[in-house]
Scaffold this motif. Structure first.
Motif, PDB file in Angstrom:
ATOM      1  N   VAL A  26       0.857  -1.198   0.000  1.00 42.89           N
ATOM      2  CA  VAL A  26       0.000   0.000   0.000  1.00 42.89           C
ATOM      3  C   VAL A  26       0.891   1.246   0.000  1.00 42.89           C
ATOM      4  N   ALA A  27       1.310   1.679   1.180  1.00 38.61           N
ATOM      5  CA  ALA A  27       2.230   2.805   1.314  1.00 38.61           C
ATOM      6  C   ALA A  27       2.665   2.923   2.770  1.00 38.61           C
ATOM      7  N   GLY A  28       3.866   3.437   2.952  1.00 41.61           N
ATOM      8  CA  GLY A  28       4.389   3.711   4.273  1.00 41.61           C
ATOM      9  C   GLY A  28       4.871   5.144   4.339  1.00 41.61           C
ATOM     10  N   LEU A  29       4.818   5.728   5.530  1.00 37.49           N
ATOM     11  CA  LEU A  29       5.205   7.123   5.723  1.00 37.49           C
ATOM     12  C   LEU A  29       6.470   7.198   6.572  1.00 37.49           C
ATOM     13  N   PHE A  30       7.525   7.757   6.005  1.00 38.30           N
ATOM     14  CA  PHE A  30       8.819   7.878   6.661  1.00 38.30           C
ATOM     15  C   PHE A  30       9.097   9.334   7.019  1.00 38.30           C
ATOM     16  N   ASP A  31       9.608   9.571   8.224  1.00 37.58           N
ATOM     17  CA  ASP A  31      10.141  10.882   8.574  1.00 37.58           C
ATOM     18  C   ASP A  31      11.611  10.892   8.163  1.00 37.58           C
ATOM     19  N   VAL A  32      11.955  11.676   7.168  1.00 37.09           N
ATOM     20  CA  VAL A  32      13.343  11.747   6.695  1.00 37.09           C
ATOM     21  C   VAL A  32      13.896  13.163   6.874  1.00 37.09           C
ATOM     22  N   SER A  33      13.411  13.824   7.913  1.00 40.96           N
ATOM     23  CA  SER A  33      13.859  15.193   8.181  1.00 40.96           C
ATOM     24  C   SER A  33      15.317  15.256   8.614  1.00 40.96           C
ATOM     25  N   HIS A  34      15.904  14.098   8.896  1.00 40.73           N
ATOM     26  CA  HIS A  34      17.327  14.086   9.254  1.00 40.73           C
ATOM     27  C   HIS A  34      18.225  14.360   8.050  1.00 40.73           C
ATOM     28  N   MET A  35      17.704  14.164   6.851  1.00 40.40           N
ATOM     29  CA  MET A  35      18.487  14.455   5.653  1.00 40.40           C
ATOM     30  C   MET A  35      18.794  15.946   5.572  1.00 40.40           C
ATOM     31  N   GLY A  36      20.009  16.285   5.119  1.00 39.43           N
ATOM     32  CA  GLY A  36      20.378  17.692   5.011  1.00 39.43           C
ATOM     33  C   GLY A  36      19.726  18.359   3.818  1.00 39.43           C
ATOM     34  N   ARG A  37      19.339  19.625   3.971  1.00 39.00           N
ATOM     35  CA  ARG A  37      18.702  20.376   2.888  1.00 39.00           C
ATOM     36  C   ARG A  37      19.415  21.712   2.729  1.00 39.00           C
ATOM     37  N   PHE A  38      19.995  21.918   1.550  1.00 35.98           N
ATOM     38  CA  PHE A  38      20.750  23.131   1.266  1.00 35.98           C
ATOM     39  C   PHE A  38      20.080  23.914   0.139  1.00 35.98           C
ATOM     40  N   ARG A  39      20.141  25.217   0.253  1.00 37.13           N
ATOM     41  CA  ARG A  39      19.658  26.116  -0.802  1.00 37.13           C
ATOM     42  C   ARG A  39      20.878  26.803  -1.404  1.00 37.13           C
ATOM     43  N   ILE A  40      21.039  26.694  -2.731  1.00 32.70           N
ATOM     44  CA  ILE A  40      22.221  27.216  -3.412  1.00 32.70           C
ATOM     45  C   ILE A  40      21.770  28.294  -4.387  1.00 32.70           C
ATOM     46  N   THR A  41      22.222  29.516  -4.156  1.00 34.30           N
ATOM     47  CA  THR A  41      21.778  30.649  -4.968  1.00 34.30           C
ATOM     48  C   THR A  41      22.946  31.587  -5.247  1.00 34.30           C
ATOM     49  N   GLY A  42      22.705  32.537  -6.139  1.00 36.65           N
ATOM     50  CA  GLY A  42      23.699  33.564  -6.422  1.00 36.65           C
ATOM     51  C   GLY A  42      24.192  33.519  -7.852  1.00 36.65           C
ATOM     52  N   GLU A  43      24.972  34.516  -8.211  1.00 38.52           N
ATOM     53  CA  GLU A  43      25.524  34.600  -9.568  1.00 38.52           C
ATOM     54  C   GLU A  43      26.558  33.493  -9.785  1.00 38.52           C
ATOM     55  N   PRO A 111      32.395  29.942  -5.368  1.00 33.31           N
ATOM     56  CA  PRO A 111      32.937  31.310  -5.530  1.00 33.31           C
ATOM     57  C   PRO A 111      32.219  32.254  -4.573  1.00 33.31           C
ATOM     58  N   ASP A 112      32.768  33.433  -4.380  1.00 30.60           N
ATOM     59  CA  ASP A 112      32.198  34.402  -3.437  1.00 30.60           C
ATOM     60  C   ASP A 112      30.778  34.808  -3.804  1.00 30.60           C
ATOM     61  N   SER A 113      30.450  34.689  -5.086  1.00 27.41           N
ATOM     62  CA  SER A 113      29.124  35.123  -5.538  1.00 27.41           C
ATOM     63  C   SER A 113      28.027  34.099  -5.273  1.00 27.41           C
ATOM     64  N   VAL A 114      28.395  32.885  -4.833  1.00 28.18           N
ATOM     65  CA  VAL A 114      27.422  31.814  -4.606  1.00 28.18           C
ATOM     66  C   VAL A 114      27.222  31.607  -3.101  1.00 28.18           C
ATOM     67  N   ASN A 115      25.967  31.504  -2.708  1.00 29.29           N
ATOM     68  CA  ASN A 115      25.613  31.292  -1.305  1.00 29.29           C
ATOM     69  C   ASN A 115      25.048  29.883  -1.110  1.00 29.29           C
ATOM     70  N   VAL A 116      25.639  29.123  -0.186  1.00 32.35           N
ATOM     71  CA  VAL A 116      25.131  27.789   0.163  1.00 32.35           C
ATOM     72  C   VAL A 116      24.557  27.897   1.569  1.00 32.35           C
ATOM     73  N   GLU A 117      23.245  27.775   1.659  1.00 28.88           N
ATOM     74  CA  GLU A 117      22.527  28.011   2.917  1.00 28.88           C
ATOM     75  C   GLU A 117      21.963  26.693   3.443  1.00 28.88           C
ATOM     76  N   ASP A 118      22.215  26.400   4.709  1.00 34.53           N
ATOM     77  CA  ASP A 118      21.676  25.195   5.341  1.00 34.53           C
ATOM     78  C   ASP A 118      20.250  25.471   5.810  1.00 34.53           C
ATOM     79  N   ARG A 119      19.273  24.799   5.181  1.00 33.63           N
ATOM     80  CA  ARG A 119      17.859  24.980   5.535  1.00 33.63           C
ATOM     81  C   ARG A 119      17.298  23.753   6.249  1.00 33.63           C
ATOM     82  N   THR A 120      18.163  22.891   6.746  1.00 32.70           N
ATOM     83  CA  THR A 120      17.730  21.613   7.315  1.00 32.70           C
ATOM     84  C   THR A 120      16.708  21.790   8.437  1.00 32.70           C
TER      85      THR A 120
END
Length: 353
Positions: A26-43, A111-120
């Motif tokens: 059928v289906a199972g529901l897993f909490d996988v909030s332990h996985m890291g989540r990064f947002r990568i933005t910038g020029e 590079p300095d123009s890129v931001n890696v943000e931890d949103r975990t």
């Protein structure tokens, strides 16, 4: 409850067997909030991500995700991750045990123009996996999401990023929402599917289902001493795309061939092989078990083993160390089990040629 990558995680809610069957039937529901989540933005974000991972992200458009690897200069796997192309750049989901290391790795190479943000900690993540997941997830328009596609929508009235991805071999979705509202989403999914047999599922069922689908686990089946070709993940390496970290080393491996390879083993009931167990052929050590468990769904123990390249073929018999004794095993074709995700993969492959 057990410690997993610094997080307190459920090994099981009821029984691993029941949760395992729920995912397959059928289906199972897993909490996988332990996985890291990064947002990568910038020029220069596109060029940066392209130079850091093995796969080719240049073809991704908004709403598409891609399985990927980050390698070191020697071609060893720093981590495996899923990269999502979003409007402002990329989202990356990485392994929990590697979150801080990966964050440092990305920032060191950016590079300095890129931001890696931890949103975990701001974004929670749950995985709803199984052949009935689409029918039972309280959200509309899911049929329009292709395999490894995603969209912004709502689940149980809560704004969410909904991706058709997972780690079980089944169809299903991973749902990312603001952490403050994850309880509402979790309860709604379980309430919607409870009468159909949906269960919350823990690490035990997650490991068993991913192993049946022969999905690799970083730290077991691969690490920084293992290259993608040895792990059977050479398909993620796009040498022709241009320079990226580890490319030169991986080009040599591709030309010469890997020295090791990952194979599947089927064991007798009761003989559960664990990580690090020796694999021998005619009294000679040929390799080592990387992952092993009992498959409740298949009815026998299974394992992945890293062995000398070209030393074993499907159908060969080997001996595996199990609790200090020798246990017979057979080399079998991977994956051990093909779930409902297979039809999605085939549909995607047909669509792209």
């Amino acid at each position: 409850m057990v410690d997993f990558g610094g997080w307190e995680m459920p090994q099981q809610y009821s029984s691993i067997r029941d949760e395992h069957f729920a995912v397959r039937k059928v289906a199972g529901l897993f909490d996988v909030s332990h996985m890291g989540r990064f947002r990568i933005t910038g020029e220069g974000t596109d060029d940066f991500v392209q130079s850091l991972v093995t796969n080719d992200v240049s073809h991704l458009v908004e709403g598409q995700a891609q399985y990927n690897l980050m390698c070191n200069d020697a071609g060893g796997i720093v981590d495996d991750l899923v990269v999502y192309r979003v409007r402002e750049g990329f989202l990356a989901v990485v392994n929990a045990s590697n979150r801080e290391k990966d964050l440092d790795w990305m920032r060191e190479h950016a590079p300095d123009s890129v931001n890696v943000e931890d949103r975990t900690f701001e974004l929670a993540l749950v995985a709803f996996q199984g052949p009935e997941a689409q029918r039972l997830l309280p959200s509309g328009g899911l049929d329009d999401i292709p395999y490894f596609g995603f969209r912004v929508g709502q689940v149980a009235g809560v704004p969410a990023v909904i991706s058709r991805t997972g780690y079980t071999g089944e169809d299903g979705f991973e749902v990312m929402v603001d952490s403050e509202r994850i309880g509402q989403v979790w309860d709604a999914i379980l309430e919607q599917g409870r009468a159909q047999g949906v269960l919350p599922a823990g690490l035990g069922a997650r490991d068993a289902t991913r192993l049946e689908a022969a999905l690799r686990l970083w730290g077991n089946d691969m690490d920084e001493s293992v290259n993608p070709y040895e792990a059977g993940l050479g398909w993620t390496v796009k040498l022709a795309k241009g320079d990226f970290v580890g490319r030169d080393a991986l080009q040599v491996v591709k030309q010469d061939g890997p020295q090791r390879t990952l194979v599947g083993l089927k064991l007798q009931p009761g003989d559960i092989a664990r990580h690090g167990a020796a694999v021998s052929v005619e009294g000679r050590r040929a390799g080592v078990v990387t992952s092993g468990t009992h498959s409740f769904f298949l009815g026998y123990p299974i394992a992945l083993a890293m062995v000398e390249a070209r030393s074993l073929q499907v159908g060969d018999r080997v001996v595996v160390e199990v609790r200090g004794r020798e246990a017979p095993a057979e080399v079998v074709k991977l994956p051990f089990y093909r779930g409902s995700a297979r039809s999605l993969i085939e549909k995607k492959e047909t669509r792209h040629g």
